[in-house]
Design an enzyme around this catalytic site. Structure first.
Site: not given
Ligand SMILES: Cc1cc2nc3c(=O)[nH]c(=O)nc-3n(C[C@H](O)[C@H](O)[C@H](O)COP(=O)(O)O)c2cc1C
Length: 311
Positions: A24, A133
């Site tokens: 997400s 959050c």
């Molecule tokens: C730019 C950005 C926006 C994100 N927005 C959300 C969000 O709206 N809701 C949510 O549950 N997680 C959000 N996340 C978290 C990611 O879904 C994920 O859980 C987290 O980044 C870890 O995975 P990764 O290391 O592959 O990015 C966001 C992450 C990033 C980098």
């Protein structure tokens, strides 16, 4: 791929054609990715988090690079529940993969409204509940650090929404097990493990925090060992099926999560760097299975538990 490997998997009641989903907030509402590949190539699409009312998000700068990942404080910029239903859902209904809608709230009532609103819609594969959050009423601590609140949120969402419910946990706790158990008791079908870790960056020239909000959520390779261990531990306790995510940049990263017992994986930060990352990772998993004489994905899920430490 010129060989056939069965990549099918399931997260509780959610059947997936392949294990790689988008995380997400890192692929908008999916439209952006259609320039690169057919969305049915993905095991699933987890869209940007929505809130009851539209949000402009936080002031910029709201993304900073670190040695091994990103810190973001986007602040849940989104069109709100009604905007999502009107502007984004018609497109998502045409997508031939599982679409999960990530929901965020600042109060229990927010979660209830979002679940009730989505329950009336067709074309959604399920809800991902973001409990990471800040809970304004509870003094700004993330809901997800409090097992009691996680139970209440999950229970509320469950009562409003009949379909697949996955609760996305924060890694920012000293013990994840009570939180994971609370989500299970509240009626979740699966857990997404994990969200970002709080972090910050300071600009040494201006001597000030880089992000306008001061701190943000750290994602990317830096958090992989943390999230991987949480997945392993939850699987060990056999609480709920787990979607593993956090720092998956390559197929090898994804395979580690599958060996730890994740039934599917989410790719976030990597997609921001390379939109093809989820497809590259999916192909790499198939190559690994083929190279190591596994016939299907299921054979490797949780394999590390047979050989590994008892956490
Ligand atoms: C730019 C950005 C926006 C994100 N927005 C959300 C969000 O709206 N809701 C949510 O549950 N997680 C959000 N996340 C978290 C990611 O879904 C994920 O859980 C987290 O980044 C870890 O995975 P990764 O290391 O592959 O990015 C966001 C992450 C990033 C980098």
């Amino acid at each position: 791929m010129d060989y056939k490997i069965d990549l099918k998997t399931e997260l509780g009641s959610l059947q997936l054609e392949s294990p790689v989903m988008t995380a997400s907030g890192t692929c908008g509402f999916g439209r952006e990715l259609t320039d690169f590949y057919e969305l049915n190539e993905l095991g699933g699409l987890i869209v940007k988090g929505i809130t009851v009312d539209p949000r402009e998000g936080n002031p910029t700068p709201r993304i900073a690079e670190t040695a091994a990942g990103l810190i973001n404080s986007i602040g849940l910029e989104n069109p709100g529940l009604d905007g999502f239903i009107k502007e984004e859902l018609p497109f998502l209904k045409s997508v031939n993969t599982k679409v999960l809608v990530n929901i965020s709230g600042h109060s229990l009532d927010d979660f209830k409204k979002l679940a009730a609103g989505l329950a009336k819609q067709e074309g959604i594969g399920g809800i991902e509940v973001n409990v990471s959050c800040p809970n304004i009423k509870g003094g700004g601590l993330a809901f997800g650090t409090d097992p009691e609140l996680v139970f209440k949120i999950t229970d509320l969402v469950r009562k409003e929404y009949n379909g697949f419910v996955m609760v996305k946990l924060t890694p920012n706790v000293s013990n994840i097990i009570p939180v994971a158990k609370s989500a299970a008791e509240g009626g979740a079908d699966a857990l997404a493990v994990a969200n970002t870790l709080p972090g910050m960056k300071i600009d040494i020239e201006s001597q000030s925090p880089v992000l306008a909000t001061g701190s943000g959520g750290l994602s990317g390779p830096a958090i992989k060992p943390v999230a991987l261990r949480l997945v392993y531990e939850i699987v060990k306790h056999d609480i709920l099926p787990v979607l593993g995510l956090g720092g998956i940049m390559t197929a090898d990263d994804a395979i580690e999560y599958l060996l730890a017992g994740a039934r599917a994986v989410g790719v976030g930060t990597a997609t921001l760097i390379d939109p093809y990352a989820p497809i590259r990772i999916k192909t790499g998993i198939a190559e690994y299975l083929n190279k190591n004489n596994f016939e299907n994905l299921q054979e490797i899920i949780g394999l590390a538990h047979k050989k590994g430490a008892n956490l």
